[in-house]
Design a protein around this motif. Structure first.
Motif, PDB file in Angstrom:
ATOM      1  N   ARG A   4      19.696  30.335 -39.056  1.00  0.00           N
ATOM      2  CA  ARG A   4      18.483  31.028 -39.519  1.00  0.00           C
ATOM      3  C   ARG A   4      17.213  30.351 -39.037  1.00  0.00           C
ATOM      4  O   ARG A   4      16.245  31.025 -38.652  1.00  0.00           O
ATOM      5  CB  ARG A   4      18.482  31.111 -41.051  1.00  0.00           C
ATOM      6  CG  ARG A   4      17.302  31.919 -41.593  1.00  0.00           C
ATOM      7  CD  ARG A   4      17.447  32.214 -43.070  1.00  0.00           C
ATOM      8  NE  ARG A   4      16.406  33.129 -43.521  1.00  0.00           N
ATOM      9  CZ  ARG A   4      15.327  32.762 -44.193  1.00  0.00           C
ATOM     10  NH1 ARG A   4      15.127  31.489 -44.488  1.00  0.00           N
ATOM     11  NH2 ARG A   4      14.433  33.657 -44.581  1.00  0.00           N
ATOM     12  N   THR A  17      19.479  44.833 -40.035  1.00  0.00           N
ATOM     13  CA  THR A  17      18.041  45.077 -40.214  1.00  0.00           C
ATOM     14  C   THR A  17      17.550  44.454 -41.521  1.00  0.00           C
ATOM     15  O   THR A  17      16.405  43.987 -41.593  1.00  0.00           O
ATOM     16  CB  THR A  17      17.738  46.584 -40.214  1.00  0.00           C
ATOM     17  OG1 THR A  17      18.530  47.228 -41.216  1.00  0.00           O
ATOM     18  CG2 THR A  17      18.048  47.200 -38.853  1.00  0.00           C
ATOM     19  N   ARG A  18      18.407  44.425 -42.542  1.00  0.00           N
ATOM     20  CA  ARG A  18      18.019  43.796 -43.804  1.00  0.00           C
ATOM     21  C   ARG A  18      17.734  42.305 -43.603  1.00  0.00           C
ATOM     22  O   ARG A  18      16.784  41.753 -44.183  1.00  0.00           O
ATOM     23  CB  ARG A  18      19.110  43.991 -44.855  1.00  0.00           C
ATOM     24  CG  ARG A  18      18.734  43.441 -46.235  1.00  0.00           C
ATOM     25  CD  ARG A  18      19.872  43.653 -47.215  1.00  0.00           C
ATOM     26  NE  ARG A  18      20.078  45.076 -47.480  1.00  0.00           N
ATOM     27  CZ  ARG A  18      19.433  45.752 -48.409  1.00  0.00           C
ATOM     28  NH1 ARG A  18      18.528  45.128 -49.167  1.00  0.00           N
ATOM     29  NH2 ARG A  18      19.680  47.019 -48.603  1.00  0.00           N
ATOM     30  N   THR A  19      18.544  41.647 -42.767  1.00  0.00           N
ATOM     31  CA  THR A  19      18.321  40.228 -42.475  1.00  0.00           C
ATOM     32  C   THR A  19      16.987  40.027 -41.771  1.00  0.00           C
ATOM     33  O   THR A  19      16.227  39.104 -42.086  1.00  0.00           O
ATOM     34  CB  THR A  19      19.468  39.674 -41.618  1.00  0.00           C
ATOM     35  OG1 THR A  19      20.679  39.735 -42.365  1.00  0.00           O
ATOM     36  CG2 THR A  19      19.209  38.225 -41.210  1.00  0.00           C
ATOM     37  N   GLU A  58      14.359  41.951 -41.981  1.00  0.00           N
ATOM     38  CA  GLU A  58      13.296  42.178 -42.955  1.00  0.00           C
ATOM     39  C   GLU A  58      13.092  40.966 -43.854  1.00  0.00           C
ATOM     40  O   GLU A  58      11.954  40.594 -44.178  1.00  0.00           O
ATOM     41  CB  GLU A  58      13.627  43.423 -43.783  1.00  0.00           C
ATOM     42  CG  GLU A  58      13.507  44.713 -42.970  1.00  0.00           C
ATOM     43  CD  GLU A  58      14.175  45.894 -43.641  1.00  0.00           C
ATOM     44  OE1 GLU A  58      14.807  45.696 -44.714  1.00  0.00           O
ATOM     45  OE2 GLU A  58      14.077  47.015 -43.107  1.00  0.00           O
ATOM     46  N   ARG A  59      14.205  40.319 -44.250  1.00  0.00           N
ATOM     47  CA  ARG A  59      14.075  39.096 -45.062  1.00  0.00           C
ATOM     48  C   ARG A  59      13.414  37.983 -44.259  1.00  0.00           C
ATOM     49  O   ARG A  59      12.581  37.237 -44.781  1.00  0.00           O
ATOM     50  CB  ARG A  59      15.450  38.656 -45.571  1.00  0.00           C
ATOM     51  CG  ARG A  59      15.982  39.480 -46.732  1.00  0.00           C
ATOM     52  CD  ARG A  59      17.097  38.739 -47.451  1.00  0.00           C
ATOM     53  NE  ARG A  59      18.243  38.516 -46.572  1.00  0.00           N
ATOM     54  CZ  ARG A  59      19.347  39.269 -46.571  1.00  0.00           C
ATOM     55  NH1 ARG A  59      19.446  40.293 -47.392  1.00  0.00           N
ATOM     56  NH2 ARG A  59      20.338  38.989 -45.750  1.00  0.00           N
ATOM     57  N   ASP A  60      13.791  37.870 -42.976  1.00  0.00           N
ATOM     58  CA  ASP A  60      13.201  36.829 -42.134  1.00  0.00           C
ATOM     59  C   ASP A  60      11.697  37.057 -41.968  1.00  0.00           C
ATOM     60  O   ASP A  60      10.899  36.100 -42.023  1.00  0.00           O
ATOM     61  CB  ASP A  60      13.873  36.806 -40.755  1.00  0.00           C
ATOM     62  CG  ASP A  60      15.283  36.236 -40.793  1.00  0.00           C
ATOM     63  OD1 ASP A  60      15.656  35.651 -41.825  1.00  0.00           O
ATOM     64  OD2 ASP A  60      16.004  36.378 -39.783  1.00  0.00           O
ATOM     65  N   THR A  63       9.689  38.610 -43.997  1.00  0.00           N
ATOM     66  CA  THR A  63       9.048  38.284 -45.272  1.00  0.00           C
ATOM     67  C   THR A  63       8.870  36.776 -45.426  1.00  0.00           C
ATOM     68  O   THR A  63       7.824  36.295 -45.884  1.00  0.00           O
ATOM     69  CB  THR A  63       9.871  38.847 -46.441  1.00  0.00           C
ATOM     70  OG1 THR A  63       9.947  40.269 -46.329  1.00  0.00           O
ATOM     71  CG2 THR A  63       9.241  38.485 -47.780  1.00  0.00           C
ATOM     72  N   ALA A  64       9.899  35.998 -45.033  1.00  0.00           N
ATOM     73  CA  ALA A  64       9.817  34.537 -45.111  1.00  0.00           C
ATOM     74  C   ALA A  64       8.718  34.007 -44.196  1.00  0.00           C
ATOM     75  O   ALA A  64       7.955  33.107 -44.571  1.00  0.00           O
ATOM     76  CB  ALA A  64      11.165  33.914 -44.752  1.00  0.00           C
ATOM     77  N   TYR A  76       7.082  45.646 -36.152  1.00  0.00           N
ATOM     78  CA  TYR A  76       6.383  44.426 -36.533  1.00  0.00           C
ATOM     79  C   TYR A  76       5.539  43.908 -35.378  1.00  0.00           C
ATOM     80  O   TYR A  76       5.956  43.936 -34.217  1.00  0.00           O
ATOM     81  CB  TYR A  76       7.386  43.357 -36.966  1.00  0.00           C
ATOM     82  CG  TYR A  76       8.114  43.718 -38.237  1.00  0.00           C
ATOM     83  CD1 TYR A  76       7.446  43.722 -39.468  1.00  0.00           C
ATOM     84  CD2 TYR A  76       9.461  44.060 -38.212  1.00  0.00           C
ATOM     85  CE1 TYR A  76       8.106  44.068 -40.629  1.00  0.00           C
ATOM     86  CE2 TYR A  76      10.131  44.399 -39.378  1.00  0.00           C
ATOM     87  CZ  TYR A  76       9.449  44.406 -40.573  1.00  0.00           C
ATOM     88  OH  TYR A  76      10.099  44.747 -41.733  1.00  0.00           O
TER      89      TYR A  76
END
Length: 230
Positions: free
Chosen positions: A3, A35-37, A39-41, A43-44, A62
């Motif tokens: 990550r 895609t969820r991963t 989006e989390r990245d 956001t982080a 983005y």
């Protein structure tokens, strides 16, 4: 790709195409994650202060503000930790939040291997209170990152000098002094050596493999904390 590496790569991917957007689906395919991963990245990264926003629409995605981000920075791990120690002294001032954000931005654009080593080195620096201002001998300042056994001549509080072979493990700072935390072969245990009492230092060729355990620092919980780069 882990990550941490992916977060750095995401920023560089967005920087490379800015001001054009990249969709979450495109980035997911590029980095072989969901895609969820992604989006989390994203956001982080936004939470860490990276100026990324989403453009709506069929061709949206983005976008990163290229003018407000940096390419990979040629900071060494030691330089990053030195900045963190200096910024720690701003604690309680109006500048502390801005200083912390600046450091996070710099670490975020360091090459991944250097950033990881900086985090490892920062974990070996422990501070009590505001941190000290006393100087540290150069050989001692490099001891924990160099991971080499040191031969010291050390004066106790009465001024008596003894010779010690020690295995450097960490640094400890309080508002008055710096200490080298090391395994002392003479005493057969972990000891804290006040750096202004170190009379001489001679690095040996032997590598240090021992690691500092939390219980080795005999200090009440809550009074000491590892240096952080985040």
């Amino acid at each position: 790709m882990n990550r941490t590496d992916r977060l750095y790569a995401l920023v560089e991917e967005l920087r490379a195409v800015s001001p054009r957007p990249r969709s979450a689906r495109w980035l997911a395919g590029r980095f072989e994650v969901s895609t969820r991963t992604i989006e989390r990245d994203i956001t982080a990264l936004q939470g860490a202060g990276v100026p990324i926003w989403a453009e709506p629409g069929r061709t949206g995605g983005y976008v990163v503000d290229r003018a407000r981000t940096l390419p990979p920075v040629n900071l060494t791990p030691g330089e990053a930790v030195a900045m963190a120690v200096a910024l720690h002294r701003l604690g309680g001032t109006p500048f502390a939040p801005a200083a912390g954000a600046a450091l996070r931005k710099l670490v975020a654009v360091m090459p991944p291997a250097d950033a990881a080593e900086a985090h490892r080195l920062a974990g070996r620096v422990h501070l009590i209170g505001g941190g000290p201002a006393t100087p540290v001998p150069a050989a001692v300042a490099d001891a924990v990152s160099a991971r080499r056994v040191l031969r010291l001549r050390y004066a106790d509080r009465a001024g008596a000098v003894s010779a010690r072979d020690v295995e450097p493990l960490a640094y400890l700072g309080n508002p008055t002094h710096w200490y080298l935390v090391a395994w002392c072969r003479l005493r057969g245990g972990v000891r804290c050596f006040r750096t202004d009492r170190i009379v001489s230092v001679h690095p040996l060729a032997e590598a240090v493999t021992r690691e500092l355990r939390p219980e080795d620092l005999d200090i009440p919980a809550g009074r000491v904390r590892p240096l952080s780069l985040v």
